[in-house]
Design an enzyme around this catalytic site. Structure first.
Site, PDB file in Angstrom:
ATOM      1  CG  HIS A 233       6.620  39.991  52.618  1.00 45.43           C
ATOM      2  ND1 HIS A 233       5.464  39.248  52.544  1.00 45.43           N
ATOM      3  CD2 HIS A 233       7.635  39.100  52.594  1.00 45.43           C
ATOM      4  CE1 HIS A 233       5.773  37.959  52.479  1.00 45.43           C
ATOM      5  NE2 HIS A 233       7.084  37.850  52.519  1.00 45.43           N
ATOM      6  CG  MET A 325      -2.297  39.833  53.555  1.00 43.60           C
ATOM      7  SD  MET A 325      -2.516  41.145  52.311  1.00 43.60           S
ATOM      8  CE  MET A 325      -3.078  40.194  50.889  1.00 43.60           C
ATOM      9  CG  ASP A 328       7.356  34.186  52.119  1.00 45.71           C
ATOM     10  OD1 ASP A 328       7.947  33.165  51.723  1.00 45.71           O
ATOM     11  OD2 ASP A 328       7.933  35.276  52.321  1.00 45.71           O
TER      12      ASP A 328
END
Length: 384
Positions: A233, A325, A328
């Site tokens: 990410h 976090m 996903d």
């Protein structure tokens, strides 16, 4: 008890607006602010905050030097505010190497207006990283230390300031082996076994990922022949700089993925930020890069990449879920398992944020739970 936050930035306006956003959340409170890196070190020592938000470009002492000293004197979770430029990406990666846990775009308009998205990102990240405080103090590797003239000219009370070699591996809490055992008893009880027929490795990660991936790729040998795809990410402006950094420390060839790239053994492809990466196996295996649907939270998304691997590679794909976090990767891992693929997850003790690995482990999709220091060796020795 409210999370105690120290706000560090050379702009008084920016400090006030960030403080307003933080103080509006009942879970946290601002206990002080600093206008330069030297003040940040002093206030970290005296106020003992739970989390620090910090800019990197400041007078007297820059954010990176300040951060390295903080990690020596009194380690604490640090969120860096970052410019969304290529150079900003390089500096942010330096900050992550030096010990920062995460970063946020430094957008004056969003902060000035206190947009809902800005408030959510800032407060959620503060809550998430605040849980890493004890792990960083107890588990951080001892860094090597050298002094420099530039630092020596800016003395601070008590312990001297130093320039430190960054430690890139941090843990997120006291070892919770019992919890890992309960989540995946079959994994812990089974003997290691080689995976035959794996032709593609996909690695998904978020918070803590840049440092974790550097640790992993330093340990992969030059003769590792499986192609690897990284889904980290990151903003669009960051992934090229990150790919270049990984390429500089890895024995493998690492690049930012482009649409149409052929998937070649021994090469590593970093999914571009702001887009979605998928793989296909019609004829020559290749990468497809597509615009992201606005409804998808993560760009790139581990779920989307894993789902495409499930469709086109089936049992010949291995997904590895590292620190991050959220959840996903959980749905993508489900699809990979249903198509015969394999899933590994990082263990809690070595994860900066045990969100993504926990999600796939608790769902029962994981074949093996692995400490970060062992992932590279496990890939090199068990994929045949």
């Amino acid at each position: 008890m409210a999370i105690r936050v120290l706000v560090v930035d050379d702009s008084g306006f920016f400090r006030r607006r960030v403080a307003d956003i933080i103080n509006a959340d009942p879970r946290m409170t601002v206990i002080g602010d600093a206008s330069n890196g030297r003040e940040a070190i002093e206030l970290n020592d005296s106020l003992k905050p739970d989390v620090i938000t910090m800019d990197y470009e400041m007078p007297v002492m820059d954010g990176i030097t300040s951060l390295r000293n903080i990690m020596i004197r009194r380690p604490v979770p640090v969120l860096m505010f970052s410019s969304l430029t290529f150079e900003g990406a390089r500096v942010t990666l330096d900050a992550l190497d030096a010990g920062a846990l995460d970063y946020l775009p430094k957008n004056f308009d969003a902060v000035a207006k206190g947009t809902a998205d800005m408030r959510r990102q800032l407060t959620e990240k503060i809550v998430a990283v605040s849980a890493c405080r004890m792990g960083r103090q107890d588990k951080m590797a001892e860094p090597s230390v050298t002094t420099s003239k530039a630092v020596a000219e800016v003395p601070v009370t008590s312990a001297p300031l130093v320039t430190v070699a960054p430690a890139v591996t941090v843990a997120s809490g006291t070892v919770r082996a019992d919890r890992d055992q309960a989540l995946a008893p079959a994994v812990r009880e089974s003997a290691p076994k080689q995976l035959k027929g794996v032709e593609l490795v996909l690695i998904g990660t978020s918070t803590g990922g840049p440092a974790a991936l550097q640790t992993l790729f330093k340990s992969l040998p030059a003769n590792f022949r499986k192609p690897v795809i990284i889904i980290q990410h990151m903003p669009a402006s960051f992934t090229q700089a990150f790919a270049e950094r990984l390429n500089s420390i890895s024995s493998l060839n690492v690049k930012e993925a482009k649409d149409g790239d052929r998937i070649v053994p021994g090469h590593v492809y970093v999914a571009p930020g702001g887009m979605q990466l998928m793989v296909e196996s019609r004829g020559q295996a290749a990468i497809r890069i597509r615009e992201s649907d606005e409804r998808v939270n993560y760009r790139p998304s581990v779920d989307i990449a894993f789902a495409s691997a499930a469709k086109h590679f089936g049992a010949s794909a291995l997904g590895v879920v590292l620190t991050g976090m959220g959840a996903d990767g959980r749905e993508g891992a489900r699809l990979m398992k249903a198509s015969g693929g394999h899933i590994w997850a990082q263990d809690e003790a070595s994860s900066v944020i045990y969100g993504m690995p926990m999600a796939v482990t608790k769902a029962g999709y994981v074949d093996d739970v692995v400490a970060l220091k062992d992932v590279g060796l496990k890939l090199a020795t068990e994929l045949v």
